[in-house]
Design an enzyme around this catalytic site. Sequence first.
Site, PDB file in Angstrom:
ATOM      1  N   TYR A 128      -9.596  16.026  -5.158  1.00 39.14           N
ATOM      2  CA  TYR A 128      -8.542  15.633  -6.108  1.00 39.14           C
ATOM      3  C   TYR A 128      -7.686  16.839  -6.490  1.00 39.14           C
ATOM      4  O   TYR A 128      -6.460  16.775  -6.514  1.00 39.14           O
ATOM      5  CB  TYR A 128      -9.170  15.019  -7.358  1.00 39.14           C
ATOM      6  CG  TYR A 128      -8.167  14.470  -8.358  1.00 39.14           C
ATOM      7  CD1 TYR A 128      -7.483  13.285  -8.099  1.00 39.14           C
ATOM      8  CD2 TYR A 128      -7.905  15.124  -9.563  1.00 39.14           C
ATOM      9  CE1 TYR A 128      -6.575  12.763  -9.019  1.00 39.14           C
ATOM     10  CE2 TYR A 128      -7.002  14.614 -10.485  1.00 39.14           C
ATOM     11  CZ  TYR A 128      -6.339  13.431 -10.209  1.00 39.14           C
ATOM     12  OH  TYR A 128      -5.441  12.923 -11.114  1.00 39.14           O
ATOM     13  N   ASP A 133       0.847  -1.199   0.000  1.00 35.14           N
ATOM     14  CA  ASP A 133       0.000   0.000   0.000  1.00 35.14           C
ATOM     15  C   ASP A 133       0.881   1.246   0.000  1.00 35.14           C
ATOM     16  O   ASP A 133       1.731   1.411   0.888  1.00 35.14           O
ATOM     17  CB  ASP A 133      -0.898  -0.031   1.251  1.00 35.14           C
ATOM     18  CG  ASP A 133      -1.993   1.018   1.193  1.00 35.14           C
ATOM     19  OD1 ASP A 133      -1.784   2.093   0.584  1.00 35.14           O
ATOM     20  OD2 ASP A 133      -3.069   0.761   1.759  1.00 35.14           O
ATOM     21  N   SER A 171      -0.997  16.247 -12.485  1.00 32.23           N
ATOM     22  CA  SER A 171      -2.228  16.163 -13.299  1.00 32.23           C
ATOM     23  C   SER A 171      -2.537  17.561 -13.831  1.00 32.23           C
ATOM     24  O   SER A 171      -2.072  18.560 -13.264  1.00 32.23           O
ATOM     25  CB  SER A 171      -3.393  15.700 -12.419  1.00 32.23           C
ATOM     26  OG  SER A 171      -4.637  15.937 -13.054  1.00 32.23           O
ATOM     27  N   LYS A 183      -3.585  17.314  -6.019  1.00 42.97           N
ATOM     28  CA  LYS A 183      -2.624  17.497  -7.118  1.00 42.97           C
ATOM     29  C   LYS A 183      -1.892  18.840  -6.995  1.00 42.97           C
ATOM     30  O   LYS A 183      -0.720  18.948  -7.374  1.00 42.97           O
ATOM     31  CB  LYS A 183      -3.331  17.338  -8.464  1.00 42.97           C
ATOM     32  CG  LYS A 183      -3.760  15.888  -8.723  1.00 42.97           C
ATOM     33  CD  LYS A 183      -2.554  14.920  -8.720  1.00 42.97           C
ATOM     34  CE  LYS A 183      -2.932  13.476  -8.943  1.00 42.97           C
ATOM     35  NZ  LYS A 183      -1.784  12.556  -8.940  1.00 42.97           N
TER      36      LYS A 183
HETATM   37  N1  NAD Z   1      -6.370   8.696 -15.696  1.00 41.60           N
HETATM   38  C1  NAD Z   1      -6.255   9.989 -15.934  1.00 41.60           C
HETATM   39  O1  NAD Z   1      -6.983  10.549 -16.775  1.00 41.60           O
HETATM   40  C2  NAD Z   1      -5.221  10.803 -15.190  1.00 41.60           C
HETATM   41  C3  NAD Z   1      -5.026  12.149 -15.544  1.00 41.60           C
HETATM   42  C4  NAD Z   1      -4.069  12.911 -14.876  1.00 41.60           C
HETATM   43  C5  NAD Z   1      -3.317  12.325 -13.871  1.00 41.60           C
HETATM   44  N2  NAD Z   1      -3.513  11.015 -13.539  1.00 41.60           N
HETATM   45  C6  NAD Z   1      -2.696  10.458 -12.447  1.00 41.60           C
HETATM   46  O2  NAD Z   1      -1.957   9.361 -12.931  1.00 41.60           O
HETATM   47  C7  NAD Z   1      -1.614   8.494 -11.843  1.00 41.60           C
HETATM   48  C8  NAD Z   1      -1.885   7.070 -12.261  1.00 41.60           C
HETATM   49  O3  NAD Z   1      -3.265   6.913 -12.500  1.00 41.60           O
HETATM   50  P1  NAD Z   1      -3.841   5.984 -13.653  1.00 41.60           P
HETATM   51  O4  NAD Z   1      -4.772   6.820 -14.445  1.00 41.60           O
HETATM   52  O5  NAD Z   1      -2.762   5.267 -14.345  1.00 41.60           O
HETATM   53  O6  NAD Z   1      -4.757   4.996 -12.771  1.00 41.60           O
HETATM   54  P2  NAD Z   1      -4.794   3.390 -12.707  1.00 41.60           P
HETATM   55  O7  NAD Z   1      -5.833   3.064 -11.681  1.00 41.60           O
HETATM   56  O8  NAD Z   1      -4.938   2.826 -14.077  1.00 41.60           O
HETATM   57  O9  NAD Z   1      -3.368   2.999 -12.121  1.00 41.60           O
HETATM   58  C9  NAD Z   1      -3.052   3.332 -10.796  1.00 41.60           C
HETATM   59  C10 NAD Z   1      -2.375   2.171 -10.113  1.00 41.60           C
HETATM   60  O10 NAD Z   1      -2.131   2.567  -8.765  1.00 41.60           O
HETATM   61  C11 NAD Z   1      -2.484   1.481  -7.917  1.00 41.60           C
HETATM   62  N3  NAD Z   1      -2.857   1.991  -6.605  1.00 41.60           N
HETATM   63  C12 NAD Z   1      -3.903   2.803  -6.290  1.00 41.60           C
HETATM   64  N4  NAD Z   1      -3.928   3.037  -4.971  1.00 41.60           N
HETATM   65  C13 NAD Z   1      -2.868   2.367  -4.435  1.00 41.60           C
HETATM   66  C14 NAD Z   1      -2.357   2.228  -3.129  1.00 41.60           C
HETATM   67  N5  NAD Z   1      -2.959   2.798  -2.070  1.00 41.60           N
HETATM   68  N6  NAD Z   1      -1.256   1.474  -2.953  1.00 41.60           N
HETATM   69  C15 NAD Z   1      -0.667   0.866  -4.000  1.00 41.60           C
HETATM   70  N7  NAD Z   1      -1.103   0.961  -5.258  1.00 41.60           N
HETATM   71  C16 NAD Z   1      -2.185   1.714  -5.479  1.00 41.60           C
HETATM   72  C17 NAD Z   1      -3.636   0.770  -8.613  1.00 41.60           C
HETATM   73  O11 NAD Z   1      -3.746  -0.583  -8.176  1.00 41.60           O
HETATM   74  C18 NAD Z   1      -3.239   0.904 -10.074  1.00 41.60           C
HETATM   75  O12 NAD Z   1      -2.475  -0.198 -10.509  1.00 41.60           O
HETATM   76  C19 NAD Z   1      -2.446   8.979 -10.659  1.00 41.60           C
HETATM   77  O13 NAD Z   1      -1.621   9.722  -9.782  1.00 41.60           O
HETATM   78  C20 NAD Z   1      -3.489   9.877 -11.291  1.00 41.60           C
HETATM   79  O14 NAD Z   1      -3.950  10.876 -10.397  1.00 41.60           O
HETATM   80  C21 NAD Z   1      -4.422  10.236 -14.194  1.00 41.60           C
END
Ligand code: NAD
Length: 281
Positions: free
Chosen positions: A155, A59, A142, A159
């Site tokens: 959120y 975690d 983000s 960020k």
């Molecule tokens: N998806 C979007 O549109 C977007 C846009 C801007 C920024 N982001 C940022 O990108 C980053 C990655 O997000 P994503 O879109 O790839 O999401 P995702 O859910 O596809 O991947 C995130 C990963 O983090 C893991 N995770 C979540 N909480 C956890 C915890 N407490 N401990 C360990 N692992 C944990 C999940 O199991 C997952 O594998 C995040 O910080 C998100 O805020 C995403």
Amino acid sequence: MRLKDEVAVVTGGAAGLGRAIVDRFVKEGARVAVLDKSADRLAELEAQHGDSVAVFAGDARSFADNKALAKLCVERFGRIDCLIPNAGIWDYGTSLVDLPEDRIDEAFDEMFHINVKGYMLAAKACLPELVKSRGAIVFTASNAAFYPDGGGPLYTATKHAVLGLVRQLSFELAPYVRVNAVAPGGVGSSDLRGPKALDMDQTSITSIPLGDILKDVLPLGEMADAKDYAGAYVFFATRSDCSPATGAALNFDGGLGARGIFQSSGGKELPAKLGLQGEAA
Ligand SMILES: NC(=O)c1ccc[n+]([C@@H]2O[C@H](COP(=O)([O-])OP(=O)(O)OC[C@H]3O[C@@H](n4cnc5c(N)ncnc54)[C@H](O)[C@@H]3O)[C@@H](O)[C@H]2O)c1
């Protein structure tokens, strides 16, 4: 191979953006230690990349798990050159007025513990190795670190806090560790989830037609896929190309800061005006 013999640590590296970063870093010659809460997805990652990755199911909110990840990385690969704190959750744009009074405390803590505390704990756990290697930290921020409506107040505040970490840590850790952030816009191939405190932990961002929505919003006209974002992390990790960069956050979001008042992009008629019909697809 721009990262040959480099060693990286990535949190949230088993899905979405993190997974694309791991895939790209391995392709660039790096070895990568990955923390994620999904043991199944970590097993898939290991099956694909073999000895190039070391995986740890844990975690991001736990300092003990971040320490164990750093230890595993050093045991397996001997060093840490780059840390990418990336594990995160989204609040699905829940506005202040809609946050339930009886859950706001819990939801705030969950969002901040994963999106901000998790990042700081990863930096703390990897710090001695990063100083030894004169390495780099690249945080995932983000568009919500800069603009409203990329989420709700929870959120967006998390960020913005990531930018605070970039600014403070780039100061504190210089000249030994470069600290920067990539601020992606909407990410294709993401499975981003929400806080359990708001019953959103089983909700996936794939339930929203984000690509269609962003087509009309982004000046560049198309949501990028996770793999399209990975190169920016390579850039910030690369010693040769990035030695002067610290304290920077790269807006990497399809041009959200370059939108007009009357339309998202002013350039849609360029090919016609330049007589380039057919040549600029
Ligand atoms: N998806 C979007 O549109 C977007 C846009 C801007 C920024 N982001 C940022 O990108 C980053 C990655 O997000 P994503 O879109 O790839 O999401 P995702 O859910 O596809 O991947 C995130 C990963 O983090 C893991 N995770 C979540 N909480 C956890 C915890 N407490 N401990 C360990 N692992 C944990 C999940 O199991 C997952 O594998 C995040 O910080 C998100 O805020 C995403």
